[in-house]
Design an enzyme around this catalytic site. Structure first.
Site, PDB file in Angstrom:
ATOM      1  N   CYS A  34     -22.469 -13.128  25.814  1.00 61.06           N
ATOM      2  CA  CYS A  34     -21.784 -11.880  26.186  1.00 61.06           C
ATOM      3  C   CYS A  34     -20.317 -11.881  25.770  1.00 61.06           C
ATOM      4  CB  CYS A  34     -21.919 -11.611  27.683  1.00 61.06           C
ATOM      5  SG  CYS A  34     -21.161 -12.865  28.711  1.00 61.06           S
ATOM      6  N   HIS A  93      -7.743  10.842  29.922  1.00 62.89           N
ATOM      7  CA  HIS A  93      -8.945  11.652  29.762  1.00 62.89           C
ATOM      8  C   HIS A  93      -9.117  12.106  28.321  1.00 62.89           C
ATOM      9  CE1 HIS A  93      -9.246  12.620  34.295  1.00 62.89           C
ATOM     10  NE2 HIS A  93      -9.782  11.479  33.967  1.00 62.89           N
ATOM     11  N   GLU A 141     -19.211 -21.119  30.040  1.00 57.29           N
ATOM     12  CA  GLU A 141     -17.959 -20.823  29.329  1.00 57.29           C
ATOM     13  C   GLU A 141     -16.935 -21.943  29.455  1.00 57.29           C
ATOM     14  OE1 GLU A 141     -16.281 -17.122  30.723  1.00 57.29           O
ATOM     15  OE2 GLU A 141     -16.800 -17.530  32.802  1.00 57.29           O
ATOM     16  N   ASP A 168     -14.190 -17.560  26.477  1.00 54.63           N
ATOM     17  CA  ASP A 168     -13.604 -18.690  27.195  1.00 54.63           C
ATOM     18  C   ASP A 168     -14.088 -20.027  26.658  1.00 54.63           C
ATOM     19  OD1 ASP A 168     -11.720 -17.763  29.109  1.00 54.63           O
ATOM     20  OD2 ASP A 168     -13.376 -16.764  30.135  1.00 54.63           O
TER      21      ASP A 168
HETATM   22  C1  PEP Z   1     -16.195 -14.666  27.878  1.00 59.09           C
HETATM   23  O1  PEP Z   1     -15.434 -15.488  28.357  1.00 59.09           O
HETATM   24  O2  PEP Z   1     -16.736 -14.789  26.763  1.00 59.09           O
HETATM   25  C2  PEP Z   1     -16.554 -13.444  28.616  1.00 59.09           C
HETATM   26  C3  PEP Z   1     -17.526 -12.666  28.218  1.00 59.09           C
HETATM   27  O3  PEP Z   1     -15.838 -13.128  29.711  1.00 59.09           O
HETATM   28  P1  PEP Z   1     -14.313 -12.622  29.718  1.00 59.09           P
HETATM   29  O4  PEP Z   1     -13.971 -12.223  28.332  1.00 59.09           O
HETATM   30  O5  PEP Z   1     -14.312 -11.488  30.675  1.00 59.09           O
HETATM   31  O6  PEP Z   1     -13.595 -13.822  30.211  1.00 59.09           O
HETATM   32 MG    MG Z   2     -14.928 -15.500  30.405  1.00 58.79          MG
END
Ligand code: PEP
Ligand code: MG
Length: 583
Positions: free
Chosen positions: A514, A198, A443, A467
């Site tokens: 992402c 926390h 990915e 990935d």
């Molecule tokens: C990725 O693979 O870029 C991704 C966003 O997922 P993670 O990092 O959770 O595998």
């Molecule tokens: Mg990933």
């Protein structure tokens, strides 16, 4: 005294410089003695009274919370009030006084040590950290019992001329942190704590540099020592040499200037100089992260890594979160985002994110039964999650994102299961968004090379560069020995990313990135030039990326990016990407 440095866990960014103020835990100098038979009831009463006083204190802190206090704080104080009222604290120590004739302090500490030992057995890091909440509640009671309740120095208003103070403690309770806020306290150093403690969470939301997990900092640092906290590195420098101090002061001013400038961008729409709107979204791991996402000005959640609700639950008898428990979390997130879209990724476990640490790991976990492969192999578990996500979609815009797809049959099976989950909900007369958007993570290189297969079946795509890089370059992303080979600018990676963005644009379906590269300001202009319009990242990176976007002009970046795609010499690529920042 000679300068020395301590290394801990970086939990809240920035640099803090000030004089140490030590908080001595009451638990350190507690007396242990046996109480005579006739005094046992009075001793029990003394403890009960102290508990009642702490309860009043907590209620008062809760009632007087300033309007701008971080939202988590009220919840944490409630947790402490609940612990205080629980028989483990409110009753069990009284039994120890009555049965063993221990004095109140000793009985309380005995019970807390016992509870701590039980918590140490818990695998889940978040739950294990809750041990500290019990300790903090115990501390408050001890302070009342020993009459050392006030550990604060004389109250003073922040004053330019006075050195600012850094609180150094074995541990700090969230309620105590709030008291420090109005004083000239600029940082926290604690012996205990981790990423999820926390103290760490509150420090982040108060935006105060902090370093936790410092082992014995509170024993090594003396009152009034000069202390530098480098919150980004998790380093604490004690009694720094004048040159070091000067250097840190310079860095600190620079950081503050940058932050101040960035802070002004919170409400500014992310639009390039030529007028193109860019969507900046947040990656979150728990619904509680939504407030940070909103604070950073995210227009939605681009990646909710739902696996964090599932992981490390061995302490709970390997139980997976139930449909209702998941539903509540997803609903909480979508409500917190107040009408902004929330992209929930279905369970991505396996490889570096094992569901259960005791599980036998495959020979090549990254190439094994992970993410959608795991879900399709566990249909009941998957259906439970799909129903929970669908039910939450009745409360706000939710998109569903499927990780690690590579085969058409995987997509088809997944879509069929989503249909099945919808049918089950219809039969149970439960509401959901019938038109919920379903997207695929791109990915695996195979996915990037077969985009029409995805575009025909899916509503949107999201490139998981973490990935994609791992699988394209054949390097395990968690293996330190090959970490130097992990290069987002490898031409093979760039080709796959560019292909995905342009295929999505041609087909008119949204494409986001992402993975970590979305939050890397050195790559923002390249991604813009490649046609990316949706970036999803850790909220802490959002404003810096926005600043890059505001200074970018797609008319110059697009041709420059096209040229980079025709380059296959790594040095030339790096140079050209660096040059984009001058355009
Ligand atoms: C990725 O693979 O870029 C991704 C966003 O997922 P993670 O990092 O959770 O595998
Ligand atoms: Mg990933």
């Amino acid at each position: 005294m000679a300068s020395f440095s301590l290394h801990g866990i970086p939990v809240s960014r920035g640099i803090a410089i000030g004089r140490a103020h030590l908080l001595k835990p009451a638990a350190r100098d507690v007396k242990h003695y046996l109480v005579a038979e006739e005094k046992v009831e009075a001793e029990a009463q003394r403890l009960s009274n102290a508990i009642a006083t702490v309860n009043q204190e907590l209620q008062a802190v809760r009632r007087d919370l300033p309007a701008d206090a971080p939202s988590e704080l009220a919840a944490f104080i409630d947790v402490h009030a609940l612990i205080l009222a629980d028989p483990i604290i409110a009753e069990h120590p009284l039994k120890i006084i009555r049965s063993r004739h221990y004095n109140a302090e000793w009985a309380l500490l005995t019970q807390i040590d016992e509870l701590s030992a039980q918590f140490d057995e818990i695998e889940d890091a978040y739950l294990r950290e809750r041990k500290n909440d019990i300790r903090q509640v115990g501390e408050r009671i001890l302070k009342i019992l020993t009459g050392s309740a006030s550990t604060l120095p004389v109250i003073f208003q922040p004053d330019e001329a006075m050195p600012q103070m850094i609180v150094v403690a074995h541990d700090i309770s969230p309620a105590d942190m709030l008291q420090f806020r109005d004083r000239a306290f600029v940082g926290f150093v604690t012996d205990l704590g981790g990423q999820n403690s926390h103290t760490a969470i509150v420090a982040r939301s108060l935006d105060i540099p902090a370093a936790v997990g410092m082992s014995n900092a509170s024993a090594l640092i003396q009152e009034d020592d000069w202390v530098i906290i480098d919150g980004d590195a998790g380093i604490v420098i004690v009694d720094p040499a004048p040159l070091v101090l000067e250097q840190y002061r310079e860095n600190q001013s620079k950081l503050l200037r940058e932050r101040k400038k960035l802070g002004k961008l919170k409400k500014t729409p992310a639009i390039t100089r030529d007028g193109t709107v860019i969507h900046l979204l947040a990656n979150i791991e728990l619904p509680e992260d939504c407030s940070g996402a909103l604070d950073a000005g995210a227009v939605g959640v681009g990646l909710f890594r739902s696996e964090f609700l599932f992981m490390g639950r061995t302490g709970q008898g390997h139980k997976l979160p139930s449909e209702d428990e998941q539903f509540e979390s997803y609903r909480k997130a979508v409500l917190a985002m107040k009408g902004r879209p929330v992209t929930i990724r279905t369970l991505d476990v396996g490889a570096d994110k094992p569901l259960d640490k005791d599980e036998e790991t495959a020979l090549n976990p990254a190439l094994g039964l992970r993410a959608i492969r795991y879900c399709l192999a566990e249909p009941q578990m998957f259906l439970t999650q799909l129903r929970a996500i669908l039910r939450a979609s009745a409360y706000g815009p939710i998109h569903m994102l499927i990780p690690m797809l590579a085969h058409a049959f995987e997509i088809d099976q997944t879509l069929a299961m989503i249909e099945q989950a919808k049918q089950q909900l219809r039969e149970a007369k439960k509401k959901f968004d019938a038109d919920i958007k379903i997207g695929a993570m791109i990915e695996i290189p195979a996915a990037a090379l077969t985009l029409p297969m995805f575009i025909d079946r899916m509503d949107f795509l999201s490139i998981g560069t973490n990935d994609l890089i791992q699988y394209t370059l054949a390097i395990d992303r968690v293996d330190h020995e090959v970490a130097h080979l992990y290069n987002p600018l490898h031409p093979a990676v760039l080709q796959l990313v560019a292909m995905t963005i342009s295929a999505g644009a041609k087909a008119g379906i949204p494409v986001a990135v992402c993975g970590e590269v979305a939050g890397d300001t050195k790559l923002t202009r390249l991604l813009l030039g490649l046609g990316l319009r949706e970036f999803s990242m850790h909220p802490a990176q959002l404003l810096a990326v926005k600043q890059e976007i505001l200074n970018s002009d797609l008319k110059v970046l697009e041709p420059a990016a096209r040229k980079i795609l025709k380059t296959f010499e790594p040095a030339a690529i790096s140079e050209a990407v660096a040059r984009l920042s001058l355009l």
